[in-house]
Motif scaffolding. Structure first.
Motif, PDB file in Angstrom:
ATOM      1  N   GLN A  74       0.821  -1.208   0.000  1.00 62.20           N
ATOM      2  CA  GLN A  74       0.000   0.000   0.000  1.00 62.20           C
ATOM      3  C   GLN A  74       0.857   1.261   0.000  1.00 62.20           C
ATOM      4  OE1 GLN A  74      -3.247   0.418  -0.431  1.00 62.20           O
ATOM      5  NE2 GLN A  74      -3.358  -1.803  -0.758  1.00 62.20           N
ATOM      6  N   ASP A  75       1.977   1.236   0.730  1.00 66.97           N
ATOM      7  CA  ASP A  75       2.880   2.389   0.731  1.00 66.97           C
ATOM      8  C   ASP A  75       3.491   2.617  -0.644  1.00 66.97           C
ATOM      9  OD1 ASP A  75       2.363   2.863   3.374  1.00 66.97           O
ATOM     10  OD2 ASP A  75       4.191   1.870   4.117  1.00 66.97           O
ATOM     11  N   ASN A  76       3.823   1.518  -1.335  1.00 63.81           N
ATOM     12  CA  ASN A  76       4.385   1.655  -2.682  1.00 63.81           C
ATOM     13  C   ASN A  76       3.364   2.273  -3.639  1.00 63.81           C
ATOM     14  OD1 ASN A  76       6.770   0.549  -1.842  1.00 63.81           O
ATOM     15  ND2 ASN A  76       6.302  -1.509  -2.580  1.00 63.81           N
ATOM     16  N   ILE A  77       2.101   1.836  -3.539  1.00 63.85           N
ATOM     17  CA  ILE A  77       1.056   2.394  -4.406  1.00 63.85           C
ATOM     18  C   ILE A  77       0.827   3.860  -4.059  1.00 63.85           C
ATOM     19  CG2 ILE A  77      -1.395   2.266  -4.967  1.00 63.85           C
ATOM     20  CD1 ILE A  77      -1.177  -0.773  -4.652  1.00 63.85           C
ATOM     21  N   ARG A  78       0.809   4.197  -2.766  1.00 59.49           N
ATOM     22  CA  ARG A  78       0.622   5.583  -2.348  1.00 59.49           C
ATOM     23  C   ARG A  78       1.765   6.463  -2.844  1.00 59.49           C
ATOM     24  NH1 ARG A  78       0.612   4.844   2.866  1.00 59.49           N
ATOM     25  NH2 ARG A  78      -1.480   3.984   2.793  1.00 59.49           N
ATOM     26  N   MET A  83       3.713  10.781  -6.452  1.00 56.66           N
ATOM     27  CA  MET A  83       4.642  11.276  -7.457  1.00 56.66           C
ATOM     28  C   MET A  83       3.930  11.662  -8.744  1.00 56.66           C
ATOM     29  SD  MET A  83       8.133   9.012  -7.148  1.00 56.66           S
ATOM     30  CE  MET A  83       7.439   7.626  -7.964  1.00 56.66           C
ATOM     31  N   GLY A  84       2.731  11.139  -8.948  1.00 53.06           N
ATOM     32  CA  GLY A  84       1.982  11.457 -10.160  1.00 53.06           C
ATOM     33  C   GLY A  84       2.432  10.675 -11.363  1.00 53.06           C
ATOM     34  N   THR A  85       2.986   9.502 -11.151  1.00 57.42           N
ATOM     35  CA  THR A  85       3.444   8.700 -12.278  1.00 57.42           C
ATOM     36  C   THR A  85       2.256   8.114 -13.028  1.00 57.42           C
ATOM     37  OG1 THR A  85       3.586   6.706 -10.917  1.00 57.42           O
ATOM     38  CG2 THR A  85       5.565   8.071 -11.066  1.00 57.42           C
ATOM     39  N   TYR A  86       2.535   7.578 -14.195  1.00 63.06           N
ATOM     40  CA  TYR A  86       1.492   6.949 -15.016  1.00 63.06           C
ATOM     41  C   TYR A  86       0.845   5.810 -14.249  1.00 63.06           C
ATOM     42  CZ  TYR A  86      -0.649   4.408 -18.865  1.00 63.06           C
ATOM     43  OH  TYR A  86      -1.538   3.746 -19.668  1.00 63.06           O
ATOM     44  N   ARG A  87       1.679   4.950 -13.641  1.00 66.96           N
ATOM     45  CA  ARG A  87       1.144   3.818 -12.881  1.00 66.96           C
ATOM     46  C   ARG A  87       0.323   4.288 -11.693  1.00 66.96           C
ATOM     47  NH1 ARG A  87       6.106   0.575 -11.281  1.00 66.96           N
ATOM     48  NH2 ARG A  87       4.597  -0.439  -9.927  1.00 66.96           N
ATOM     49  N   GLY A  88       0.744   5.361 -11.044  1.00 69.87           N
ATOM     50  CA  GLY A  88      -0.006   5.893  -9.923  1.00 69.87           C
ATOM     51  C   GLY A  88      -1.371   6.411 -10.338  1.00 69.87           C
ATOM     52  N   ARG A  89      -1.426   7.082 -11.483  1.00 65.58           N
ATOM     53  CA  ARG A  89      -2.711   7.575 -11.980  1.00 65.58           C
ATOM     54  C   ARG A  89      -3.628   6.422 -12.345  1.00 65.58           C
ATOM     55  NH1 ARG A  89      -0.863  11.624 -16.470  1.00 65.58           N
ATOM     56  NH2 ARG A  89       0.667   9.974 -16.590  1.00 65.58           N
ATOM     57  N   ARG A  90      -3.068   5.364 -12.934  1.00 69.04           N
ATOM     58  CA  ARG A  90      -3.886   4.200 -13.284  1.00 69.04           C
ATOM     59  C   ARG A  90      -4.442   3.547 -12.022  1.00 69.04           C
ATOM     60  NH1 ARG A  90      -5.271   3.930 -18.569  1.00 69.04           N
ATOM     61  NH2 ARG A  90      -5.259   1.671 -18.581  1.00 69.04           N
ATOM     62  N   HIS A  91      -3.609   3.446 -10.969  1.00 74.79           N
ATOM     63  CA  HIS A  91      -4.096   2.916  -9.694  1.00 74.79           C
ATOM     64  C   HIS A  91      -5.226   3.781  -9.158  1.00 74.79           C
ATOM     65  CE1 HIS A  91      -1.729  -0.536  -8.471  1.00 74.79           C
ATOM     66  NE2 HIS A  91      -0.620   0.047  -8.888  1.00 74.79           N
ATOM     67  N   ALA A  92      -5.064   5.093  -9.216  1.00 74.90           N
ATOM     68  CA  ALA A  92      -6.064   6.013  -8.672  1.00 74.90           C
ATOM     69  C   ALA A  92      -7.388   5.913  -9.432  1.00 74.90           C
ATOM     70  CB  ALA A  92      -5.535   7.443  -8.718  1.00 74.90           C
ATOM     71  N   PRO A  96      -6.453  -0.964 -15.290  1.00 68.81           N
ATOM     72  CA  PRO A  96      -5.315  -1.883 -15.316  1.00 68.81           C
ATOM     73  C   PRO A  96      -3.996  -1.112 -15.398  1.00 68.81           C
ATOM     74  CG  PRO A  96      -6.988  -2.619 -16.837  1.00 68.81           C
ATOM     75  CD  PRO A  96      -7.414  -1.279 -16.335  1.00 68.81           C
ATOM     76  N   VAL A  97      -2.993  -1.582 -14.677  1.00 71.86           N
ATOM     77  CA  VAL A  97      -1.748  -0.852 -14.527  1.00 71.86           C
ATOM     78  C   VAL A  97      -0.667  -1.379 -15.458  1.00 71.86           C
ATOM     79  CG1 VAL A  97       0.060  -0.262 -12.866  1.00 71.86           C
ATOM     80  CG2 VAL A  97      -2.305  -0.324 -12.154  1.00 71.86           C
ATOM     81  N   ARG A  98      -0.705  -2.639 -15.787  1.00 72.66           N
ATOM     82  CA  ARG A  98       0.427  -3.266 -16.464  1.00 72.66           C
ATOM     83  C   ARG A  98       0.204  -3.501 -17.947  1.00 72.66           C
ATOM     84  NH1 ARG A  98       2.447  -7.584 -11.940  1.00 72.66           N
ATOM     85  NH2 ARG A  98       2.887  -6.035 -10.355  1.00 72.66           N
ATOM     86  N   GLY A  99      -0.489  -2.602 -18.600  1.00 71.75           N
ATOM     87  CA  GLY A  99      -0.579  -2.648 -20.048  1.00 71.75           C
ATOM     88  C   GLY A  99      -1.633  -3.576 -20.609  1.00 71.75           C
ATOM     89  N   GLN A 100      -2.622  -3.974 -19.815  1.00 72.34           N
ATOM     90  CA  GLN A 100      -3.660  -4.843 -20.340  1.00 72.34           C
ATOM     91  C   GLN A 100      -4.579  -4.060 -21.273  1.00 72.34           C
ATOM     92  OE1 GLN A 100      -2.838  -4.586 -17.149  1.00 72.34           O
ATOM     93  NE2 GLN A 100      -2.737  -6.573 -16.174  1.00 72.34           N
ATOM     94  N   ARG A 101      -5.297  -4.792 -22.091  1.00 67.83           N
ATOM     95  CA  ARG A 101      -6.209  -4.188 -23.045  1.00 67.83           C
ATOM     96  C   ARG A 101      -7.410  -3.594 -22.304  1.00 67.83           C
ATOM     97  NH1 ARG A 101      -7.438  -5.091 -28.471  1.00 67.83           N
ATOM     98  NH2 ARG A 101      -9.636  -4.789 -28.987  1.00 67.83           N
TER      99      ARG A 101
END
Length: 125
Positions: A74-78, A83-92, A96-101
């Motif tokens: 949870q700390d890693n996702i937070r 930081m506002g990264t692409y993965r963080g925005r997808r989580h928010a 899907p975070v890892r490039g799924q369709r």
């Protein structure tokens, strides 16, 4: 009943399966732990000696499992969200975070992440 790391296990369950019930321990890690303490792969929990149970408990107490590991994830996702990264925005957004369709197969991800998004969208019952 055998007491391993705060959990009672019936004597008929396999040691491998009982180790895998802890969050953060999968097949490979449980196999490595059993090999380290010379436990047969198909051994039952009831057939373990007291010293082996104590060794397993000591080993599990040194590892980062259960609540500590959940908190770290949870700390890693937070951190990614802050930081506002692409993965963080997808989580928010609950996507899907890892490039799924997402063009046609997004319903499962939306269903699983509905609680975090604050109830956007309709719930079908």
């Amino acid at each position: 009943m055998v007491f391993i790391f705060g959990v009672n296990f019936p004597e008929a369950t396999l040691v491998k399966r009982s180790l895998e019930t802890f969050y953060g321990i999968g097949p490979k890690v449980s196999q490595g732990i059993m090999a380290r303490f010379h436990i047969f792969p198909y051994a039952k929990v009831g057939s373990l000696k007291n010293q082996q149970v104590l060794d397993l408990t000591a080993e599990l107490s040194e590892m980062k499992i259960e609540n500590d590991l959940r908190r770290q994830v949870q700390d890693n996702i937070r951190r990614l969200k802050d930081m506002g990264t692409y993965r963080g925005r997808r989580h928010a957004m609950g996507l899907p975070v890892r490039g799924q369709r997402t063009r046609t197969q997004i319903t499962t991800a939306r269903k699983l992440n509905r609680i975090e998004r604050g109830g956007q969208g309709r719930v079908k019952m």
